[in-house]
Design an enzyme around this catalytic site. Structure first.
Site, mmCIF file in Angstrom:
data_model
loop_
_atom_site.group_PDB
_atom_site.id
_atom_site.type_symbol
_atom_site.label_atom_id
_atom_site.label_comp_id
_atom_site.label_asym_id
_atom_site.label_seq_id
_atom_site.Cartn_x
_atom_site.Cartn_y
_atom_site.Cartn_z
ATOM 1 N N THR A 190 2.131 8.131 -4.984
ATOM 2 C CA THR A 190 1.934 6.721 -5.315
ATOM 3 C C THR A 190 0.568 6.275 -4.824
ATOM 4 O OG1 THR A 190 2.895 6.037 -3.233
ATOM 5 C CG2 THR A 190 4.348 6.060 -5.132
ATOM 6 N N GLU A 335 7.959 5.412 -8.484
ATOM 7 C CA GLU A 335 9.262 5.762 -7.918
ATOM 8 C C GLU A 335 10.394 5.664 -8.944
ATOM 9 O OE1 GLU A 335 6.963 3.947 -6.498
ATOM 10 O OE2 GLU A 335 6.903 4.172 -4.320
ATOM 11 N N LYS A 448 3.683 -17.334 1.798
ATOM 12 C CA LYS A 448 4.769 -18.142 2.341
ATOM 13 C C LYS A 448 4.184 -19.377 2.990
ATOM 14 C CE LYS A 448 9.288 -16.496 3.259
ATOM 15 N NZ LYS A 448 10.207 -15.660 3.954
ATOM 16 N N TRP A 453 8.064 -19.823 -1.002
ATOM 17 C CA TRP A 453 7.204 -18.804 -1.607
ATOM 18 C C TRP A 453 6.321 -19.381 -2.707
ATOM 19 C CZ3 TRP A 453 10.918 -14.017 -2.477
ATOM 20 C CH2 TRP A 453 11.169 -13.438 -1.236
HETATM 21 P P1 AMP Z 1 2.632 2.245 -9.676
HETATM 22 O O1 AMP Z 1 3.708 2.959 -8.964
HETATM 23 O O2 AMP Z 1 1.263 2.574 -9.195
HETATM 24 O O3 AMP Z 1 2.760 2.387 -11.159
HETATM 25 O O4 AMP Z 1 2.792 0.700 -9.364
HETATM 26 C C1 AMP Z 1 4.005 0.028 -9.583
HETATM 27 C C2 AMP Z 1 3.813 -1.452 -9.380
HETATM 28 O O5 AMP Z 1 2.975 -1.995 -10.404
HETATM 29 C C3 AMP Z 1 5.092 -2.238 -9.485
HETATM 30 O O6 AMP Z 1 5.843 -2.202 -8.291
HETATM 31 C C4 AMP Z 1 4.564 -3.632 -9.806
HETATM 32 O O7 AMP Z 1 4.115 -4.294 -8.643
HETATM 33 C C5 AMP Z 1 3.360 -3.336 -10.679
HETATM 34 N N1 AMP Z 1 3.729 -3.463 -12.097
HETATM 35 C C6 AMP Z 1 4.054 -2.486 -12.965
HETATM 36 N N2 AMP Z 1 4.293 -3.000 -14.187
HETATM 37 C C7 AMP Z 1 4.143 -4.343 -14.095
HETATM 38 C C8 AMP Z 1 4.258 -5.441 -14.998
HETATM 39 N N3 AMP Z 1 4.566 -5.274 -16.281
HETATM 40 N N4 AMP Z 1 4.029 -6.679 -14.516
HETATM 41 C C9 AMP Z 1 3.706 -6.892 -13.223
HETATM 42 N N5 AMP Z 1 3.561 -5.907 -12.328
HETATM 43 C C10 AMP Z 1 3.784 -4.644 -12.744
#
Ligand code: AMP
Length: 551
Positions: A190, A335, A448, A453
């Site tokens: 990640t 994940e 916050k 929030w």
């Molecule tokens: P990654 O594991 O690098 O793909 O990142 C995942 C994170 O990207 C998620 O936990 C979200 O915070 C963000 N994310 C993915 N898709 C979206 C979406 N359509 N809108 C807003 N945030 C997103």
């Protein structure tokens, strides 16, 4: 009593075998690093993936070994996906945009025994090769004539071989081994913004179930009539599983290689008559700009999935209203393999006015079978699905992570009071009465103020709607009275002088008064991570000593 059906493990090799046997004539087209277009069929791909598996075995690669990849979207990367996982080894895709030190760290942590790489990434490999003692073989994705050693360039890379030589040495009579479907097939780290990256280890079973589900009509809705161009990189969560799903339905696949600018993509969309594509919002900005400035239209594109970060409402509108292309806004994470939700309308929404449909399509979507979602408060209690109660988003299902690669004792992440495993996504969200998810923030980014929030995402979306704003981030700054107050950090569009007061007035009437940021800082750029996400922790560090007025 047990059922009496065949016990056939769900293995990645079985998808490729299906594609070769039942859709063998369907094309896989790639724009190569070499600059030309390569085309062959699923049947050809299966033969070469088998040769690769056989050759890897003969150079000593064993089941369970991790093979790193540093590569663009292309047919050789696809063969690596299937050849490596199919033989029982593990495909470890690495994001080449990361810092070389981080790449070397990941290769070491994963104990990669071999790494395949596109020649584009030769400088990275050259700079880390001697720091990666676990790697016994470096495999350049090219033929011998382009191999740097052969071209007279000294590389300093030990045991460097050409991918094409490896393939040629393999048998074309390879039989894919059968094993437990729970075995690991792929590894992806990640893009954490703090601490060391964490590895997510997919299994054959999770990958196949995810591929099946992604083809559902309310997910990507793939069929054998589709021509799919994944812009999302194969080094980022397996290009959202598209290379597996396309084979599963027998769709044509088109790989863009290294050229992801609007013009290159548009040419490929048109020449190959692409019907479906997917990528992060940044990519589509380039494509839409190209279309607009050259007055172009799509002649074949029907649907595109946009995710990875929030899709701006104006982008959904442009695709839908100007180009007649359906946007599927999707949410997911490494994940979750990565799919968690996709936004498609239900029957009852079809009679709603277009504006109401648009607002729904801006949400991150609906779960489909295989993912269960819930939002909980700080105490872990379920929150109502009313579209306004914000809470921590949790997920579970057969393609959701249970524990990180090499985590202490392989400990499962969290279990609730009922002993049920729910993965804490780190996102903050609401779910409405129709089950639609809306991400309002990352837990660590939410502000916050006075115990309530404030969504930094909502404020950022509003700020970028201002005609003078190129990019915006909102972060929480410690405040003596309210704990935290929002600070707006803005990159102005070139040549535009923005006024602090005018910018803050722009929020009036659009958000609750107490959400309006206390101050604005103008910057030249906002730091981005390797997957294009804003590194807000860097901004928080930069502005940690800023004194906000006591409002
Ligand atoms: P990654 O594991 O690098 O793909 O990142 C995942 C994170 O990207 C998620 O936990 C979200 O915070 C963000 N994310 C993915 N898709 C979206 C979406 N359509 N809108 C807003 N945030 C997103």
């Amino acid at each position: 009593m047990l059922g009496q059906m065949m016990k056939m493990p769900l293995l990645i090799s079985s998808i490729l075998r299906h594609a070769a046997r039942h859709h063998g004539h369907v094309e896989v087209v790639s724009r190569r690093v070499e600059g030309d277009i390569h085309r062959y069929t699923w049947a050809d791909c299966a033969v070469r993936a088998g040769q690769l598996a056989s050759a890897l075995e003969s150079i000593g690669i064993e089941q369970g070994d991790r093979i790193g990849t540093l590569a663009w979207n292309g047919y050789r990367h696809l063969e690596t996906y299937y050849g490596v996982s199919g033989m029982g080894a593990i495909t470890h895709t690495i994001n080449p945009r990361l810092h070389p030190d981080q790449i070397a760290w990941m290769i070491g942590h994963a104990e990669n025994v071999a790494v395949v790489f596109d020649l584009t990434f030769l400088p990275i490999v050259r700079s880390i090769a001697t720091r990666c003692p676990s790697v016994k073989t470096w495999i350049a994705l090219c033929d011998r004539t382009l191999l740097p050693n052969e071209a007279g360039i000294s590389t300093g890379i030990p045991n460097l071989i050409a991918f094409e030589d490896l393939i040629q040495s393999g048998s074309d009579q390879w039989n894919w081994p059968q094993f437990d479907e729970q075995r690991a097939s792929g590894l992806c780290y990640t893009s954490g913004t703090t601490g060391d990256p964490k590895g997510v280890l997919y299994s054959h079973r999770s990958t196949i179930l995810h591929a099946y589900a992604s083809c559902l009509p309310d997910a990507f809705g793939f069929s054998a009539r589709d021509c799919i161009l994944p812009v999302v990189p194969m080094f980022h969560v397996n290009a959202w599983g598209i290379p597996y799903a396309a084979a599963l339905v027998g769709a044509k696949l088109v790989f863009p290689g290294p050229n992801l600018d609007g013009r290159s993509l548009y040419e490929l969309f048109e020449s190959e008559q692409v019907t479906f594509s997917g990528g992060v919002p940044t990519i589509w900005f380039g494509l839409l700009n190209h279309l607009e400035s050259h007055q172009l239209r799509f002649t074949s594109l029907k649907r595109t999935v946009i995710g990875g970060s929030a899709c701006p409402p104006s982008m959904i509108r442009a695709f839908r209203e100007r180009y007649g292309v359906e946007v599927l806004h999707a949410w997911g994470m490494t994940e979750l393999s990565p799919l968690g939700s996709v936004c498609a309308l239900q029957n009852k929404h079809l009679s709603e006015p277009l504006e109401a449909q648009q607002r729904r399509l801006e949400k991150q979507g609906h779960a489909f079978f295989g993912v269960d979602l819930r939002v909980v408060n700080d105490a872990g209690e379920d929150l109502p699905w009313d579209g306004s109660s914000q809470g921590h988003l949790q997920a579970r299902g057969p393609w959701v992570i249970e524990s990180y690669f090499k985590s202490a004792g392989g400990n499962p992440l969290t279990f609730d009071a009922q002993g049920e495993g729910w993965f804490p996504t780190g996102d903050v969200a609401t779910i409405d009465s129709d089950g639609y998810l809306q991400i309002t923030d990352r837990s660590k980014d939410v502000i916050k103020s006075g115990g309530e929030w404030i969504s930094s995402v909502d404020l950022e979306n509003l700020a970028v709607a201002h005609p003078g704003v190129a990019m915006a981030a909102v972060i929480g700054i410690p405040h003596p009275k309210w704990d935290e107050r929002p600070l707006l950090v803005v990159v102005p569009k070139p040549g535009i002088a923005l006024e602090r007061v005018e910018l803050l007035q722009f929020f009036d009437g659009k958000v609750p008064r107490w959400w309006v940021p206390d101050d604005v800082q103008f910057v030249e750029s906002i730091p981005l991570g390797a997957t294009g996400k804003m590194l807000k922790n860097r901004l928080r560090e930069q502005f940690k000593d800023l004194q906000l007025a006591d409002t």
